[in-house]
Design a protein around this motif. Sequence first.
Motif, PDB file in Angstrom:
ATOM      1  N   THR A 173       0.930  -1.333  -0.101  1.00 32.57           N
ATOM      2  CA  THR A 173      -0.263  -0.097   0.164  1.00 32.57           C
ATOM      3  C   THR A 173       1.048   1.201  -0.218  1.00 32.57           C
ATOM      4  OG1 THR A 173      -1.821  -1.398   1.330  1.00 32.57           O
ATOM      5  CG2 THR A 173      -1.517   0.921   1.589  1.00 32.57           C
ATOM      6  N   LEU A 174       2.319   1.130   1.383  1.00 26.42           N
ATOM      7  CA  LEU A 174       3.270   2.815   1.088  1.00 26.42           C
ATOM      8  C   LEU A 174       3.268   2.836  -0.755  1.00 26.42           C
ATOM      9  CD1 LEU A 174       3.870   4.734   2.154  1.00 26.42           C
ATOM     10  CD2 LEU A 174       5.390   3.129   4.078  1.00 26.42           C
ATOM     11  N   ALA A 175       4.006   1.323  -0.812  1.00 21.87           N
ATOM     12  CA  ALA A 175       4.832   1.592  -1.997  1.00 21.87           C
ATOM     13  C   ALA A 175       3.823   2.366  -3.445  1.00 21.87           C
ATOM     14  CB  ALA A 175       5.685   0.556  -2.670  1.00 21.87           C
ATOM     15  N   ALA A 176       2.256   1.363  -3.506  1.00 24.57           N
ATOM     16  CA  ALA A 176       1.900   1.556  -4.271  1.00 24.57           C
ATOM     17  C   ALA A 176       1.066   3.452  -4.023  1.00 24.57           C
ATOM     18  CB  ALA A 176       0.145   0.955  -4.370  1.00 24.57           C
ATOM     19  N   GLY A 177       1.125   4.436  -3.212  1.00 21.54           N
ATOM     20  CA  GLY A 177       0.703   5.171  -2.931  1.00 21.54           C
ATOM     21  C   GLY A 177       2.057   6.567  -3.560  1.00 21.54           C
ATOM     22  N   LEU A 178       3.287   5.948  -2.895  1.00 21.50           N
ATOM     23  CA  LEU A 178       4.037   6.787  -2.978  1.00 21.50           C
ATOM     24  C   LEU A 178       4.453   7.087  -4.537  1.00 21.50           C
ATOM     25  CD1 LEU A 178       6.692   5.350  -0.309  1.00 21.50           C
ATOM     26  CD2 LEU A 178       5.809   7.686  -0.977  1.00 21.50           C
ATOM     27  N   ALA A 179       4.176   5.964  -5.346  1.00 21.63           N
ATOM     28  CA  ALA A 179       4.769   5.288  -7.180  1.00 21.63           C
ATOM     29  C   ALA A 179       3.045   6.585  -7.629  1.00 21.63           C
ATOM     30  CB  ALA A 179       4.635   4.730  -7.237  1.00 21.63           C
ATOM     31  N   GLU A 180       1.977   6.561  -7.206  1.00 17.49           N
ATOM     32  CA  GLU A 180       0.988   7.385  -7.837  1.00 17.49           C
ATOM     33  C   GLU A 180       1.272   9.103  -7.753  1.00 17.49           C
ATOM     34  OE1 GLU A 180      -2.375   6.159  -5.648  1.00 17.49           O
ATOM     35  OE2 GLU A 180      -2.205   4.607  -6.837  1.00 17.49           O
ATOM     36  N   ARG A 181       2.148   9.381  -6.704  1.00 22.62           N
ATOM     37  CA  ARG A 181       2.411  10.707  -6.525  1.00 22.62           C
ATOM     38  C   ARG A 181       3.772  10.811  -6.963  1.00 22.62           C
ATOM     39  NH1 ARG A 181      -0.794   8.487  -2.209  1.00 22.62           N
ATOM     40  NH2 ARG A 181      -1.626  10.223  -1.407  1.00 22.62           N
ATOM     41  N   GLY A 182       3.814   9.951  -7.777  1.00 20.34           N
ATOM     42  CA  GLY A 182       5.414  10.173  -8.485  1.00 20.34           C
ATOM     43  C   GLY A 182       6.334  10.653  -7.509  1.00 20.34           C
ATOM     44  N   TRP A 183       6.675   9.406  -6.994  1.00 19.36           N
ATOM     45  CA  TRP A 183       7.669   8.878  -6.551  1.00 19.36           C
ATOM     46  C   TRP A 183       8.324   7.601  -6.667  1.00 19.36           C
ATOM     47  CZ3 TRP A 183      11.038  11.956  -2.855  1.00 19.36           C
ATOM     48  CH2 TRP A 183      10.323  13.016  -2.937  1.00 19.36           C
ATOM     49  N   VAL A 184      10.002   7.747  -6.594  1.00 16.16           N
ATOM     50  CA  VAL A 184      10.341   6.027  -7.148  1.00 16.16           C
ATOM     51  C   VAL A 184      10.496   4.870  -5.922  1.00 16.16           C
ATOM     52  CG1 VAL A 184      12.262   4.871  -8.250  1.00 16.16           C
ATOM     53  CG2 VAL A 184      11.432   7.284  -9.426  1.00 16.16           C
ATOM     54  N   VAL A 185       9.846   4.279  -6.036  1.00 20.89           N
ATOM     55  CA  VAL A 185      10.261   3.020  -5.130  1.00 20.89           C
ATOM     56  C   VAL A 185      11.251   2.549  -5.129  1.00 20.89           C
ATOM     57  CG1 VAL A 185       9.069   0.922  -3.776  1.00 20.89           C
ATOM     58  CG2 VAL A 185       7.798   3.028  -4.874  1.00 20.89           C
ATOM     59  N   VAL A 186      12.406   2.153  -4.351  1.00 21.88           N
ATOM     60  CA  VAL A 186      14.105   1.479  -4.555  1.00 21.88           C
ATOM     61  C   VAL A 186      13.978   0.310  -2.694  1.00 21.88           C
ATOM     62  CG1 VAL A 186      16.412   1.843  -4.352  1.00 21.88           C
ATOM     63  CG2 VAL A 186      15.007   3.418  -5.088  1.00 21.88           C
ATOM     64  N   SER A 187      14.368  -0.766  -3.703  1.00 24.77           N
ATOM     65  CA  SER A 187      14.149  -2.009  -2.453  1.00 24.77           C
ATOM     66  C   SER A 187      15.550  -2.354  -3.240  1.00 24.77           C
ATOM     67  CB  SER A 187      12.759  -2.108  -2.178  1.00 24.77           C
ATOM     68  OG  SER A 187      12.832  -2.883  -1.132  1.00 24.77           O
ATOM     69  N   GLY A 188      15.030  -4.230  -2.476  1.00 25.00           N
ATOM     70  CA  GLY A 188      16.733  -4.343  -2.039  1.00 25.00           C
ATOM     71  C   GLY A 188      16.405  -6.074  -3.544  1.00 25.00           C
ATOM     72  N   ALA A 189      14.998  -6.592  -3.970  1.00 30.11           N
ATOM     73  CA  ALA A 189      14.482  -7.253  -4.771  1.00 30.11           C
ATOM     74  C   ALA A 189      14.386  -8.538  -4.196  1.00 30.11           C
ATOM     75  CB  ALA A 189      15.067  -7.399  -5.671  1.00 30.11           C
ATOM     76  N   ALA A 190      14.078  -8.968  -2.070  1.00 34.56           N
ATOM     77  CA  ALA A 190      14.447 -10.365  -1.753  1.00 34.56           C
ATOM     78  C   ALA A 190      13.067 -10.384  -1.554  1.00 34.56           C
ATOM     79  CB  ALA A 190      15.159  -9.428  -0.519  1.00 34.56           C
ATOM     80  N   TYR A 191      12.430 -11.241  -1.109  1.00 28.33           N
ATOM     81  CA  TYR A 191      10.955 -11.674  -0.376  1.00 28.33           C
ATOM     82  C   TYR A 191      10.873 -11.309   0.733  1.00 28.33           C
ATOM     83  CZ  TYR A 191      12.266 -16.437  -2.431  1.00 28.33           C
ATOM     84  OH  TYR A 191      12.701 -17.696  -3.929  1.00 28.33           O
TER      85      TYR A 191
END
Length: 419
Positions: A173-191
């Motif tokens: 939910t948090l990532a979707a909210g950031l993406a919808e507002r034009g922010w890039v979500v960065v993470s490490g692709a782990a489980y």
Amino acid sequence: MTGRTPPRPHTAPPGEPPAGGAASGSPDAATDDPRRHERRARAALTRVLEPGDERAGQWLADLGPVELLRRLTSPAYHPGALPGAGDQRIRALRALAARADPGRDLAAMASHGGRFVIPGDPEWPSQLDDLGPARPIGLWVRGGPDLRHWALRSVALVGARGCTPYGAHTATTLAAGLAERGWVVVSGAAYGIDGAAHRGALAAGGATIAVLACGTDVAYPRGHAELLGRIVRQGLVIGELPPGAHPTRSRFVLRNRVIAALTRGTVVIEAAHRSGSLVTARAAQRMGRHTMGVPGPVTSACSGGVHQLLRGGAVLVTDAPDVIELVGTIGDDLAPDRRGPVLPRDLLDPECARLLEAMPGRAADTTARDLAHATGTPVDAALARLYELHSLGFVERHDDRWRLTAHPARHADTRRGGA
């Protein structure tokens, strides 16, 4: 969707490399590159030096990549050419340098549609320079968008691999909210939290960057092969290690410093006391980046590290507006005021509210004169307010006596026009 339009991948015309110079990964294209020798030297050194090696980073800063590689491969090498390195280490590095083939690695990356970005390139994210001697030698990049452009407006979301359903839902939910507002979500692709964050951004049609602890052509973990493929198509996959390189425990830990340095802030969602996500958060704190945590149940071991982080100065956040208010532009990205639902009684004027408070319990009734005496209001004014409360459904009349209604009106605000 609200807010700014999410960044979209920059696509090149047919037959041209993606933005950021994908063709720079090709040895053939590199022949016209005035920095060709530095690029090839740095590509070779990613085979020789481990990520985050500060002593090697100092050699790189003092000597430059071309000279450093020359000293590692020259037959005439003599002791002391690399300050602070013992003979055993020098022999190991020279053995690795002898096997390095930068042309092959650059060609392999180009075959995957990728590129090798180095300091000084227009696409290089200059905030990585904050790492000092631990700065990456270069970054192997897959995906069309410009890395520097995306990193300028990015937030890291990290957390436990063995997360709870609460953590996975919160990250998505948090990532979707950031993406919808034009922010890039960065993470490490782990489980766990990482994967949930990437999926949330992708599902919102937004932007995401995966920072790997292995070659960007290696699907690790294997179960995320499809997810990594989606990220390459819609976002970016980056890493410090050359094609085909596999992860190790130390590389995972060192990868976290890149996530912290690349972004405007780091949000931790579920982390135990010994979680690698806390390494990311503390690296962000050391570099002056914003550090945030999403609280969890006090009984959950998965949130113990987050709560410790919050006690140590991180900022508590619960949703995308909270995060954006912290990392965004001062005065322009404020989170909305938070309050509970508006109840009908909240809409009453002060005199009506005071009279309603003076009414006895539901089983009792009273007169207008008694209420006037109790509230210090003239009898006529009290009677007028009682009739108003009656019209709004708060009280009912029985001859000359008044009592609270058994079921107060739930929509009094609509009867008053929302006043």
